[in-house]
Design a protein around this motif. Sequence first.
Motif, PDB file in Angstrom:
ATOM      1  N   ASP A   1       0.758  -1.347  -0.156  1.00  0.00           N
ATOM      2  CA  ASP A   1      -0.060  -0.014   0.199  1.00  0.00           C
ATOM      3  C   ASP A   1       0.928   1.214   0.250  1.00  0.00           C
ATOM      4  OD1 ASP A   1      -2.462   1.525   0.190  1.00  0.00           O
ATOM      5  OD2 ASP A   1      -2.022   1.793   2.398  1.00  0.00           O
ATOM      6  N   ALA A   2       1.994   1.390   0.652  1.00  0.00           N
ATOM      7  CA  ALA A   2       2.812   2.451   1.070  1.00  0.00           C
ATOM      8  C   ALA A   2       3.493   2.641  -0.473  1.00  0.00           C
ATOM      9  CB  ALA A   2       3.872   2.332   1.995  1.00  0.00           C
ATOM     10  N   TRP A   3       3.989   1.220  -1.136  1.00  0.00           N
ATOM     11  CA  TRP A   3       4.582   1.617  -2.340  1.00  0.00           C
ATOM     12  C   TRP A   3       3.809   2.007  -3.317  1.00  0.00           C
ATOM     13  CZ3 TRP A   3       4.750  -1.055  -7.493  1.00  0.00           C
ATOM     14  CH2 TRP A   3       5.834  -0.710  -8.210  1.00  0.00           C
ATOM     15  N   PHE A   4       2.491   1.521  -3.620  1.00  0.00           N
ATOM     16  CA  PHE A   4       1.653   1.918  -4.438  1.00  0.00           C
ATOM     17  C   PHE A   4       1.216   3.705  -4.252  1.00  0.00           C
ATOM     18  CE2 PHE A   4      -1.140  -2.093  -5.122  1.00  0.00           C
ATOM     19  CZ  PHE A   4      -0.155  -2.389  -6.189  1.00  0.00           C
ATOM     20  N   LYS A   5       1.199   4.172  -2.990  1.00  0.00           N
ATOM     21  CA  LYS A   5       0.972   5.509  -2.817  1.00  0.00           C
ATOM     22  C   LYS A   5       2.190   6.247  -3.118  1.00  0.00           C
ATOM     23  CE  LYS A   5      -2.461   5.405   0.725  1.00  0.00           C
ATOM     24  NZ  LYS A   5      -3.303   4.163   0.520  1.00  0.00           N
ATOM     25  N   ALA A   6       3.110   6.188  -2.764  1.00  0.00           N
ATOM     26  CA  ALA A   6       4.593   6.668  -3.437  1.00  0.00           C
ATOM     27  C   ALA A   6       4.545   6.817  -4.880  1.00  0.00           C
ATOM     28  CB  ALA A   6       5.668   5.847  -2.644  1.00  0.00           C
ATOM     29  N   GLU A   7       4.198   5.682  -5.385  1.00  0.00           N
ATOM     30  CA  GLU A   7       4.194   5.636  -6.971  1.00  0.00           C
ATOM     31  C   GLU A   7       2.998   6.080  -7.689  1.00  0.00           C
ATOM     32  OE1 GLU A   7       6.761   4.131  -8.708  1.00  0.00           O
ATOM     33  OE2 GLU A   7       8.176   4.232  -7.042  1.00  0.00           O
TER      34      GLU A   7
ATOM     35  N   ILE B   1       0.005   4.965  -7.772  1.00  0.00           N
ATOM     36  CA  ILE B   1      -0.662   3.974  -8.271  1.00  0.00           C
ATOM     37  C   ILE B   1      -2.084   3.665  -7.778  1.00  0.00           C
ATOM     38  CG2 ILE B   1      -0.853   1.292  -8.834  1.00  0.00           C
ATOM     39  CD1 ILE B   1       2.192   1.514  -8.900  1.00  0.00           C
ATOM     40  N   THR B   2      -3.136   3.963  -8.530  1.00  0.00           N
ATOM     41  CA  THR B   2      -4.674   3.912  -7.938  1.00  0.00           C
ATOM     42  C   THR B   2      -5.175   2.648  -8.635  1.00  0.00           C
ATOM     43  OG1 THR B   2      -5.326   5.401  -9.662  1.00  0.00           O
ATOM     44  CG2 THR B   2      -4.580   6.174  -7.522  1.00  0.00           C
ATOM     45  N   GLN B   3      -4.599   2.046  -9.544  1.00  0.00           N
ATOM     46  CA  GLN B   3      -5.297   0.981 -10.252  1.00  0.00           C
ATOM     47  C   GLN B   3      -4.280  -0.395 -10.415  1.00  0.00           C
ATOM     48  OE1 GLN B   3      -5.964   0.978 -14.538  1.00  0.00           O
ATOM     49  NE2 GLN B   3      -7.985   0.526 -14.499  1.00  0.00           N
TER      50      GLN B   3
ATOM     51  N   THR C   1      -6.165 -10.454  -2.134  1.00  0.00           N
ATOM     52  CA  THR C   1      -5.401  -9.247  -2.355  1.00  0.00           C
ATOM     53  C   THR C   1      -6.378  -8.334  -3.191  1.00  0.00           C
ATOM     54  OG1 THR C   1      -2.973 -10.603  -2.560  1.00  0.00           O
ATOM     55  CG2 THR C   1      -3.413  -8.447  -3.842  1.00  0.00           C
ATOM     56  N   ALA C   2      -6.901  -9.124  -3.871  1.00  0.00           N
ATOM     57  CA  ALA C   2      -8.043  -8.150  -4.655  1.00  0.00           C
ATOM     58  C   ALA C   2      -9.043  -7.605  -3.656  1.00  0.00           C
ATOM     59  CB  ALA C   2      -8.940  -8.958  -5.882  1.00  0.00           C
ATOM     60  N   ARG C   3      -9.566  -8.412  -2.697  1.00  0.00           N
ATOM     61  CA  ARG C   3     -10.457  -7.662  -1.583  1.00  0.00           C
ATOM     62  C   ARG C   3      -9.850  -6.697  -0.997  1.00  0.00           C
ATOM     63  NH1 ARG C   3     -15.091 -10.720   0.152  1.00  0.00           N
ATOM     64  NH2 ARG C   3     -15.567 -12.744  -1.128  1.00  0.00           N
TER      65      ARG C   3
ATOM     66  N   LEU D   1      -9.041  -0.917   0.356  1.00  0.00           N
ATOM     67  CA  LEU D   1      -8.181   0.413   0.481  1.00  0.00           C
ATOM     68  C   LEU D   1      -8.491   1.462  -0.506  1.00  0.00           C
ATOM     69  CD1 LEU D   1      -5.091  -1.836   1.284  1.00  0.00           C
ATOM     70  CD2 LEU D   1      -6.169  -0.361   2.679  1.00  0.00           C
ATOM     71  N   GLY D   2      -9.320   0.940  -1.236  1.00  0.00           N
ATOM     72  CA  GLY D   2      -9.737   2.148  -2.357  1.00  0.00           C
ATOM     73  C   GLY D   2      -9.220   2.139  -3.801  1.00  0.00           C
ATOM     74  N   TYR D   3      -8.569   1.029  -3.801  1.00  0.00           N
ATOM     75  CA  TYR D   3      -7.928   0.755  -5.294  1.00  0.00           C
ATOM     76  C   TYR D   3      -8.901   0.360  -6.244  1.00  0.00           C
ATOM     77  CZ  TYR D   3      -3.463   1.285  -2.998  1.00  0.00           C
ATOM     78  OH  TYR D   3      -2.413   1.774  -2.292  1.00  0.00           O
ATOM     79  N   GLU D   4      -8.862   0.754  -7.544  1.00  0.00           N
ATOM     80  CA  GLU D   4      -9.568   0.151  -8.707  1.00  0.00           C
ATOM     81  C   GLU D   4      -8.704  -1.198  -9.127  1.00  0.00           C
ATOM     82  OE1 GLU D   4     -10.809   0.993 -13.330  1.00  0.00           O
ATOM     83  OE2 GLU D   4      -9.597   2.578 -12.083  1.00  0.00           O
TER      84      GLU D   4
END
Length: 195
Positions: free
Chosen positions: A106-112, A114-116, A131-133, A138-141
């Motif tokens: 989650d932290a890596w996605f936010k730093a990069e 990435i929302t999808q 992982t999908a659930r 967490l609000g990702y697409e």
Amino acid sequence: MEIAENAALVVVDVQKGFEEEEFWGTRNNPEADDNIASLLDVWQATGRPVVFVRHDSTKPESPLRPGYAGNGFKEYVEERRGKGAGAELLVTKTVNSAFYGSPDLDAWFKAEGITQFVVVGIQTNMCAETTARMGGNLGYEVVFALDATYTFDLAGPFGWRREAEELAQATAVSLHGGGFAQVVTTETVRTAAAQ
């Protein structure tokens, strides 16, 4: 369908240990590995980020335990690691969700930014679904490429037993119907990512 220019491909537990049929039982979807490989190729060719997830089982009898050959990625995955133009991350975990691994996904996605992300891998109804659930929570697409996953027959309570394909369909219905992820085919994802 739209795939963002920085959408991540999350490759869940595509490890050699899942080839040990005597341990896991009967699997479904023999085309899954080819579909996973094709999406890896598209992601790497378009410079999108790829997350490789490895399950380090704490169970001493598991074919996925660290130090055992089955813990390693399948050859077609290993030979693609480090070959893409985009960012790449290795996440190791001991539970079902890649969001409870190291480093923090989650932290890596936010730093990069990435929302999808797109989920592929093994097992459909276990680590891929979890992982999908969590991603949905967490609000990702979340996009779930169903035919780029597979699972195994499973025994449950009350003497119930379900075949792998039934379990995969149940995952698809739960994720899609429950709003956790958009469940699609590999071809749909590949076409959208190539545009």
